[in-house]
Write a protein that holds these residues in place. Structure first.
Motif, PDB file in Angstrom:
ATOM      1  N   TRP A 115      -4.646   2.365  14.105  1.00  0.00           N
ATOM      2  CA  TRP A 115      -3.952   1.225  13.489  1.00  0.00           C
ATOM      3  C   TRP A 115      -4.013   1.324  11.974  1.00  0.00           C
ATOM      4  O   TRP A 115      -2.995   1.141  11.282  1.00  0.00           O
ATOM      5  N   LEU A 116      -5.200   1.627  11.432  1.00  0.00           N
ATOM      6  CA  LEU A 116      -5.358   1.702   9.981  1.00  0.00           C
ATOM      7  C   LEU A 116      -4.495   2.815   9.400  1.00  0.00           C
ATOM      8  O   LEU A 116      -3.835   2.616   8.362  1.00  0.00           O
ATOM      9  N   ASN A 117      -4.445   3.953  10.051  1.00  0.00           N
ATOM     10  CA  ASN A 117      -3.630   5.054   9.545  1.00  0.00           C
ATOM     11  C   ASN A 117      -2.141   4.711   9.589  1.00  0.00           C
ATOM     12  O   ASN A 117      -1.388   5.041   8.662  1.00  0.00           O
ATOM     13  N   ARG A 118      -1.698   4.059  10.655  1.00  0.00           N
ATOM     14  CA  ARG A 118      -0.286   3.652  10.727  1.00  0.00           C
ATOM     15  C   ARG A 118       0.037   2.626   9.640  1.00  0.00           C
ATOM     16  O   ARG A 118       1.111   2.685   9.021  1.00  0.00           O
ATOM     17  N   TYR A 119      -0.885   1.682   9.444  1.00  0.00           N
ATOM     18  CA  TYR A 119      -0.658   0.667   8.409  1.00  0.00           C
ATOM     19  C   TYR A 119      -0.538   1.314   7.033  1.00  0.00           C
ATOM     20  O   TYR A 119       0.357   0.980   6.244  1.00  0.00           O
ATOM     21  N   HIS A 120      -1.408   2.240   6.746  1.00  0.00           N
ATOM     22  CA  HIS A 120      -1.362   2.890   5.434  1.00  0.00           C
ATOM     23  C   HIS A 120      -0.113   3.750   5.270  1.00  0.00           C
ATOM     24  O   HIS A 120       0.441   3.849   4.158  1.00  0.00           O
ATOM     25  N   GLN A 121       0.367   4.326   6.356  1.00  0.00           N
ATOM     26  CA  GLN A 121       1.618   5.068   6.267  1.00  0.00           C
ATOM     27  C   GLN A 121       2.773   4.135   5.936  1.00  0.00           C
ATOM     28  O   GLN A 121       3.664   4.476   5.138  1.00  0.00           O
ATOM     29  N   GLN A 135      -1.069   7.691  -2.764  1.00  0.00           N
ATOM     30  CA  GLN A 135      -1.144   8.728  -1.733  1.00  0.00           C
ATOM     31  C   GLN A 135      -2.590   8.958  -1.313  1.00  0.00           C
ATOM     32  O   GLN A 135      -2.890   9.089  -0.122  1.00  0.00           O
ATOM     33  N   GLN A 136      -3.489   8.957  -2.277  1.00  0.00           N
ATOM     34  CA  GLN A 136      -4.902   9.126  -1.958  1.00  0.00           C
ATOM     35  C   GLN A 136      -5.455   7.890  -1.251  1.00  0.00           C
ATOM     36  O   GLN A 136      -6.226   8.002  -0.292  1.00  0.00           O
ATOM     37  N   ALA A 137      -5.039   6.693  -1.713  1.00  0.00           N
ATOM     38  CA  ALA A 137      -5.555   5.449  -1.134  1.00  0.00           C
ATOM     39  C   ALA A 137      -5.097   5.245   0.294  1.00  0.00           C
ATOM     40  O   ALA A 137      -5.765   4.547   1.069  1.00  0.00           O
ATOM     41  N   THR A 138      -3.956   5.835   0.650  1.00  0.00           N
ATOM     42  CA  THR A 138      -3.418   5.645   2.005  1.00  0.00           C
ATOM     43  C   THR A 138      -3.589   6.883   2.874  1.00  0.00           C
ATOM     44  O   THR A 138      -2.989   6.977   3.950  1.00  0.00           O
ATOM     45  N   ALA A 139      -4.395   7.825   2.422  1.00  0.00           N
ATOM     46  CA  ALA A 139      -4.620   9.038   3.203  1.00  0.00           C
ATOM     47  C   ALA A 139      -5.272   8.690   4.535  1.00  0.00           C
ATOM     48  O   ALA A 139      -6.125   7.797   4.627  1.00  0.00           O
TER      49      ALA A 139
END
Length: 595
Positions: A564-570, A589-593
Motif C-alpha cells: 500500500w505504501l509503495n503504491r501510494y508513493h507512486q 523521487q528519493q522520498a517516494t522510492a
C-alpha cells in the motif's frame, strides 16, 4: 485601568458578580452560532482564564471555579491555568462531572448563575435548567459582565463576503433553496432557520472573512416557501455578493433583526432550528406562540456529501497543496542539519510555500509544529517563549492546512532528522499501520465512523497505547476544517458514511513529556461493490504528499502494508512531479522510492 494579568481579571469579574449577586458565572469562547473558531470579539474564556485551546468553557465562582476541556488539551490546560486558581476538569471522562452536574452539586439552594446568553447555545441552556431545576437556581442570560472590564476588547468582525464560484461549488443557490423548500413540505413546517455559519455560506455560495481560519460570516438564513432571507451586517456586503444573492431571490436584512423577523411569523408557525447552534438569548426572546422544532440542520447533511464538481475541485486542491508540502519537506531536510530551523520558522516557511499558489486564501487552522515533547500536545501552537529549535534528536510533528476556493486542506506528517530509537521506530510504524488499516477497510452501507474507529485505534490497543481524541473528521469545501456530521471516534455516532463524504484519517501516539507522532490523510468514501450480501463502501486517499520511511521498523509491517505504501508513493510521484523543478523532482523521487 487595563487588566493585564489573569488574577486581576478574575478579581474584577468576581467583584462584578458580587454586585449582581451571582453565585457563578459561565464564560465561553462561543459566538451566537457555537462556531468552532469564533471571531476575536468572542474569545472571552481565553481572556479571563489564559487558556488558548479551541475547546473549553470556564465557570467562575466567588472562591474558585475551573476549566472544562477535552483530551486534546489536558496537558495544555494544566500548564496555562497555573497561577489562576482555576481547576482543570478533564471533560468526557466518566469520573468528571459536566458543568451542569458540577453546578448542581456545588451551588446552594436558590442560587443565581449568570452568563452572556449570546455565548451559550439553547441546548446548553436546556441542560443547565434541567440539572439545576431541583435547587430552584435562576439562570440569568442578559448580562455581559466582561465587556465593561475588557477595555481593549476587539470589535465585532466586519470581514467582507465574497462569492464562491459555481465552477467549484457545482450547484446553484436556487437549486439548494428548492431542496430546502421540499424539505419544509415534507416536515409540514413553515420555516427553516439555519444558524450554523458554514451551512449558511454553503447554501448561498458565498464565503466570509470574520475569523482567522474559516471563511465564514456571522449570519442567519431563514427559508420559507415564499421567501429566503439572509440576516447579516450590511457593512460586509459587496456589490458582487448583493448581485449574486439578488439573482437567486435572497432578501437581505440586518443581522440584529432576526428576532423581530421571527416574532412577525404567524402564531402557530412551525420553525425548524437546531438548538445546538442557536444562542439561548435569541431563543428566549422568541414569542411563545411559535412552535420551535429542534432538528439537526438538513444542510449539514447536504454539504457533507460533496457533489462531483466539489470532489474534483478538492482533489486538485489537495494535489496543489501537496506540491507545497513537498517543497517544505525538502527545505526541512536541507535546513535542519544546519541548526537554523525552529518551530516558528518552519510554520512560516510552510505558509510561504502555500502562498505560491495564487488561489491561497489563508490557513485553515493554526499550524501545529511541535518538536519533541511539544508534539505530544495535540493542539500545540508555538510562540516566542516556547519556540524550540528543530534538531536531529527527536520527532517533529507538523499538522497544517489551508483554505482555497477549491477546498480546505488538512495534513499531518511527522519527521525525524536523526537516528530514531527503537521506541520511536515502533511508535511511528504503529501509527502508519493504523492509517493503512483504516484506509483499506471495507464496510457495509449504513456503517458509521464509530463502527470503524477501532480499525485504526485497535492497532495501537494491541500494544497498550491509546489516544484521547477522535481518529478523523469531515472537511469542508473552502469552509470549516472540522466539518460534521461524519467522524471517526469512540463516541456513538448515528451518521452513516456515504459516497461523496470526505474524512480525515489521523491516529497518533502522544507520550507526554517525550514526543508525538501523527500521520494524517484526507480520504473520500466510495462504493466498492454491490452483491447478494448488500452494498459495500471503502475509502480512497486524496491527500498527496510523501510519508517519511526511514523511521519505520519494517519487521512490524505486513507485505500488504508495504505494498500500500509503495503504491501510494507512486501516486504521489505521478501526480506531483510534473509541477516541480529538477532539484525538487530529485528529492521527491528519493522520498517516494519503494521500500
Amino acid at each position: 485601568m487595563t487588566l493585564t494579568t489573569i488574577p486581576q481579571r478574575l478579581n474584577a469579574l468576581r467583584n462584578s458578580m458580587k454586585s449582581h449577586e451571582f453565585d457563578a458565572y459561565i464564560v465561553t469562547n462561543n459566538d451566537p452560532h457555537s462556531s468552532e473558531y469564533s471571531a476575536e470579539y468572542w474569545l472571552a474564556r481565553q481572556w479571563i482564564s489564559g487558556f488558548t485551546g479551541s475547546a473549553g468553557d470556564v465557570v467562575i465562582t466567588p472562591e474558585g471555579g475551573g476549566l472544562w476541556t477535552d483530551g486534546r488539551y489536558y496537558i495544555q490546560g494544566a500548564e496555562q491555568l497555573q497561577g489562576s486558581g482555576l481547576s482543570l476538569f478533564k471533560a468526557k471522562l466518566a469520573e468528571t462531572p459536566t458543568i451542569p452536574q458540577w453546578l448542581a452539586e456545588t451551588l446552594p439552594e436558590g442560587a443565581k448563575v449568570g452568563v452572556d446568553g449570546r455565548s451559550i447555545s439553547q441546548s446548553f441552556y436546556r441542560q443547565l435548567t434541567e440539572a439545576l431545576a431541583g435547587k430552584s437556581v435562576t439562570i440569568v442570560l442578559e448580562y455581559d459582565l466582561l465587556s465593561p472590564l475588557w477595555l481593549d476588547r476587539p470589535s465585532r468582525p466586519k470581514g467582507h463576503l465574497f462569492t464562491h464560484p459555481l465552477t467549484v461549488a457545482g450547484e446553484t443557490t436556487s437549486s439548494k433553496i428548492r431542496v430546502l423548500r421540499q424539505y419544509l413540505s415534507q416536515q409540514q413546517a413553515d420555516a427553516l432557520l439555519i444558524s450554523t455559519l458554514d451551512d449558511v455560506m454553503w447554501t448561498l455560495n458565498i464565503r466570509g472573512g470574520d475569523t482567522a481560519y474559516c471563511p465564514l460570516s456571522e449570519s442567519y438564513l431563514l427559508v420559507e416557501q415564499s421567501s429566503a432571507r439572509l440576516f447579516v451586517d450590511s457593512d460586509k456586503l459587496t456589490a458582487e455578493v448583493v448581485a449574486s444573492l439578488t439573482e437567486h431571490n435572497i432578501h437581505l436584512h440586518d443581522y440584529e433583526h432576526l428576532g423581530a423577523a421571527l416574532n412577525l411569523l404567524a402564531n402557530g408557525a412551525r420553525v425548524i432550528y437546531s438548538e445546538r447552534y442557536c444562542d439561548s438569548l435569541t431563543v428566549q426572546q422568541v414569542k411563545p406562540e411559535l412552535e420551535l422544532v429542534n432538528q439537526p440542520c438538513i444542510v449539514t447533511d447536504m454539504k457533507a456529501q460533496k457533489n462531483p464538481t466539489e470532489l474534483i475541485s478538492m482533489e486538485e486542491t489537495l494535489r496543489k497543496d501537496g506540491i507545497a508540502m513537498v517543497r517544505f519537506m525538502k527545505w526541512l531536510d536541507e535546513q535542519v542539519p544546519s541548526g537554523q530551523v525552529t518551530e516558528l520558522s518552519a510554520e512560516q516557511t510552510l505558509t510561504g510555500y502555500r502562498k505560491l499558489n495564487e488561489d491561497y486564501i489563508g490557513e485553515s487552522f493554526r499550524t501545529i509544529a511541535g518538536f519533541a515533547e511539544h508534539g505530544a500536545k495535540m493542539h500545540y501552537a508555538a510562540d516566542e517563549s516556547s519556540n524550540y529549535d528543530v534538531t536531529e534528536k527527536s520527532f517533529f510533528l507538523v499538522d497544517s492546512g489551508a483554505q482555497y476556493p477549491g477546498g480546505t486542506t488538512d495534513i499531518t506528517r511527522t519527521f525525524h532528522f536523526g537516528t530514531p530509537s527503537d521506541r520511536e521506530r515502533t511508535d511511528y510504524t504503529l501509527v502508519l499501520k493504523a492509517v493503512i488499516r483504516l484506509t483499506q477497510s471495507r464496510f457495509m452501507r449504513g456503517a458509521t465512523g464509530a463502527n470503524l474507529d477501532i480499525m485504526a485505534r485497535g492497532v495501537l490497543w494491541q500494544y497498550g497505547i491509546d489516544y484521547k481524541c477522535g481518529t478523523g473528521h469531515g472537511v469542508g469545501m473552502c469552509l470549516n476544517v472540522h466539518e460534521g456530521p461524519q467522524n471517526f471516534s469512540q463516541n456513538p455516532a448515528e451518521v452513516a458514511l456515504k459516497p461523496g463524504m470526505v474524512i480525515t484519517n489521523e491516529p497518533g501516539v502522544y507520550r507526554e513529556g517525550v514526543h508525538g507522532v501523527r500521520i494524517e490523510n484526507i480520504m473520500k468514501v466510495v462504493e466498492i461493490e454491490e452483491n447478494e450480501f448488500g452494498t459495500f463502501y471503502g475509502f480512497e486517499t486524496i491527500t498527496l504528499a510523501p510519508i517519511a520511511t526511514h523511521m519505520l521498523d519494517k519487521s512490524l509491517l505486513e507485505q500488504s502494508e508495504i505494498d500500500w505504501l509503495n503504491r501510494y508513493h507512486q501516486r504521489c510521484w505521478q501526480a506531483l512531479s510534473g509541477d516541480l523543478n529538477s532539484q525538487e523532482q530529485a528529492w521527491l523521487q528519493q522520498a517516494t522510492a519503494a521500500i
